[in-house]
Design a protein around this motif. Structure first.
Motif, mmCIF file in Angstrom:
data_model
loop_
_atom_site.group_PDB
_atom_site.id
_atom_site.type_symbol
_atom_site.label_atom_id
_atom_site.label_comp_id
_atom_site.label_asym_id
_atom_site.label_seq_id
_atom_site.Cartn_x
_atom_site.Cartn_y
_atom_site.Cartn_z
ATOM 1 N N LEU A 243 -27.691 -22.878 18.050
ATOM 2 C CA LEU A 243 -27.173 -23.334 19.637
ATOM 3 C C LEU A 243 -26.959 -21.737 20.241
ATOM 4 C CD1 LEU A 243 -25.805 -25.072 21.769
ATOM 5 C CD2 LEU A 243 -23.650 -24.495 20.063
ATOM 6 N N ARG B 81 -29.183 -21.444 23.728
ATOM 7 C CA ARG B 81 -28.467 -21.838 24.706
ATOM 8 C C ARG B 81 -27.683 -20.922 25.193
ATOM 9 N NH1 ARG B 81 -32.087 -25.236 26.915
ATOM 10 N NH2 ARG B 81 -32.362 -27.257 25.973
ATOM 11 N N LYS B 82 -27.287 -19.890 24.724
ATOM 12 C CA LYS B 82 -26.147 -19.066 25.140
ATOM 13 C C LYS B 82 -26.806 -18.022 26.160
ATOM 14 C CE LYS B 82 -22.385 -20.142 21.931
ATOM 15 N NZ LYS B 82 -21.296 -19.577 21.026
ATOM 16 N N ARG C 227 -24.545 -27.761 28.011
ATOM 17 C CA ARG C 227 -25.917 -27.110 27.441
ATOM 18 C C ARG C 227 -25.933 -27.759 26.177
ATOM 19 N NH1 ARG C 227 -24.814 -21.055 28.120
ATOM 20 N NH2 ARG C 227 -22.620 -21.925 28.613
ATOM 21 N N THR C 228 -27.061 -28.392 25.800
ATOM 22 C CA THR C 228 -27.222 -28.939 24.406
ATOM 23 C C THR C 228 -28.239 -28.360 23.862
ATOM 24 O OG1 THR C 228 -28.640 -30.965 24.503
ATOM 25 C CG2 THR C 228 -26.458 -31.138 25.331
ATOM 26 N N GLY D 172 -18.113 -19.134 24.618
ATOM 27 C CA GLY D 172 -18.561 -20.325 25.398
ATOM 28 C C GLY D 172 -18.290 -21.379 24.336
ATOM 29 N N ASP D 173 -17.813 -21.154 23.177
ATOM 30 C CA ASP D 173 -17.770 -22.495 22.197
ATOM 31 C C ASP D 173 -16.352 -23.017 22.558
ATOM 32 O OD1 ASP D 173 -19.378 -21.164 20.196
ATOM 33 O OD2 ASP D 173 -18.080 -19.790 20.026
ATOM 34 N N ASP D 174 -16.490 -24.371 21.837
ATOM 35 C CA ASP D 174 -15.162 -25.076 22.138
ATOM 36 C C ASP D 174 -13.800 -24.097 21.874
ATOM 37 O OD1 ASP D 174 -15.608 -28.317 21.155
ATOM 38 O OD2 ASP D 174 -14.892 -27.597 23.168
ATOM 39 N N THR E 192 -23.361 -29.129 21.211
ATOM 40 C CA THR E 192 -23.392 -28.960 22.642
ATOM 41 C C THR E 192 -21.951 -27.919 23.188
ATOM 42 O OG1 THR E 192 -23.577 -31.415 22.882
ATOM 43 C CG2 THR E 192 -22.893 -30.282 24.943
ATOM 44 N N LEU E 193 -22.346 -27.313 24.141
ATOM 45 C CA LEU E 193 -21.197 -26.391 24.662
ATOM 46 C C LEU E 193 -20.461 -27.425 25.743
ATOM 47 C CD1 LEU E 193 -23.379 -23.234 25.240
ATOM 48 C CD2 LEU E 193 -21.817 -23.638 23.342
#
Lengths: 248, 248
Positions: free
Chosen positions: B149, B153-154, A78-79, B239-241, A73-74
């Motif tokens: 991911l 999703r990005k 968004r997953t 956009g990552d953690d 998940t971001l």
DNA sequence: CTATCAGATTGATCTGCGTCAAATACCCGA
DNA sequence: TCGGGTATTTGACGCAGATCAATCTGATAG
């Protein structure tokens, strides 16, 4: 672990109703003994999280029944699903303490767990287990790479067709109805889970399923029960090499 | 094998200028002996295919110098990169005879190869090698899942920022300039290769790089030489953690 | 039987990225 | 230095899929 084309070697241990695919079949008896000592069962309700990303995970496990998913998940929610665990699939990281993704039960799930430390010790003693796990992990890596092709380059329609033929194939290998043109199965996923699998929205999933139905590629009884009158047709919709599948 | 965060244990064998990451450091001498007997070098020109999908692949190898990629292709030519091999990375499938993807040299490449059968025999004799390979394969599986991911999703901008910070990190771990805000490196890929990596078109890649430059996230000297004035900024664009990286 | 609620469908509209096309920068050999 | 080919940038435009919103379906509890 996920998306295998062919069920690999495996063994049935004790009272488990499934065959654990993590362990080699050639020497069942010895390992059975050892595994019996360190195994235990856990059950999870639909929707429950089995392991949170970054949490300590002190066991490895096989899915006995039900469906679980691995997701990433971001921050903004968004997953993306990155793994799909069906019965007999293996989860866990021998050698590492945590996984960088969530493991969630999408239906009620029963898992057969092995405490990690003893499992790792057994791995050290019985070298072919490491080799067996290496084999499985390489298979899973191949599956992940095919999945990457799907995510990066396929259209929505191709994505849906691919997912349907993967599920059909998985089902076929369990029920041994291989090499039939016609195929019938239940979708183990909600539209939202399918969307997370495919990198789409659930609306697009719904629309494309309707389109495939309208075009006669699939038939639906209810929302989940699918009939594929012609697997070749479905697989050519999926966009892969036409000979990549289980059908001649 | 690809996209590792941290260089794992490895060993230097004979006259190779790199450390092969496939083999454990704890018992260098014995394996060195054995490896010397079965290894040989092959070089490839930029653009040359090293292995075709479905071909027999009778060796495993480390990249000594240059860049190679693993790609998968649909019938109509759409291609997706599924692996990026930098120096010291490992290719090959001990236990299986062929890989389902193309391996291509994107620059001139020198590889240090080991004939597969003897390598597998050595694996059987020295169990911790299988465990080491398992470790590496699990790392690579994690990397593939992060990649999924990204693909699923990005946004295009996030994809570019992610790729830049991956390359920067990879460079940093080699040059040991970790934990700097400012970072300078060369892009090892053409715009087209970046597009294949990210599931975009090369035009979109170009546009997004221009946009990042315009917004001051990166600076360019020529087409390939990149300066990142603030890695934190770049990583938040990805956009990552925010804490997932090498910076405190 | 009806109320409720989650899952699924369908419609209208918007937009990010792909497509097609042209211009520009860059590299290398003659 | 020039020419030619490749890599890259930039622009104009269209469309696949996202977004927002309304409706429908089917299962379950009361």
């Amino acid at each position: 672990m996920t998306l295998h084309e062919v069920p690999p070697l495996s063994l049935r241990c004790g009272d488990c109703p499934i065959r654990h695919r993590a362990v080699c079949a050639r020497c069942e008896s010895d390992e059975l003994q050892e595994l019996e000592g360190i195994k235990y069962y856990r059950s999870f309700e639909a929707g429950q999280t089995i392991v949170w990303a970054e949490d300590q995970m002190d066991f490895v496990a096989s899915v006995v029944s039900g469906i679980a998913t691995l997701t990433q998940t971001l921050e903004d929610g968004r997953t993306q699903m990155v793994g799909l665990l069906l019965p007999s699939d293996f989860v866990g990281r021998p050698g590492l303490s945590s996984a960088p993704y969530n493991v969630t039960a999408t239906t009620d799930v029963l898992m057969c767990c092995f405490r990690k430390t003893p499992f790792e010790e057994m791995m050290l003693r019985t070298p072919h287990i490491a080799q067996r796990l290496l084999q499985m992990t390489l298979d899973e890596l191949d599956a992940a790479r095919e999945w990457m092709l799907l995510l990066g380059r396929k259209t929505a329609r191709e994505k849906i067709a691919s997912l349907l033929s993967i599920v059909a194939r998985r089902n076929a290998s369990i029920r041994l109805e291989v090499a039939e043109e016609r195929m019938v199965f239940d979708l183990p996923l909600t539209r939202e889970a399918m969307a997370d699998y495919l990198g789409l929205t659930l609306e697009t999933v719904s629309r494309q399923i309707s389109a495939l139905k309208r075009d006669g590629v699939i038939e639906l009884q209810g929302k989940r029960h699918v009939t594929v009158p012609d697997m070749h047709r479905l697989m050519s919709e999926a966009g892969d090499d036409s000979d990549g599948g289980i059908l001649g």
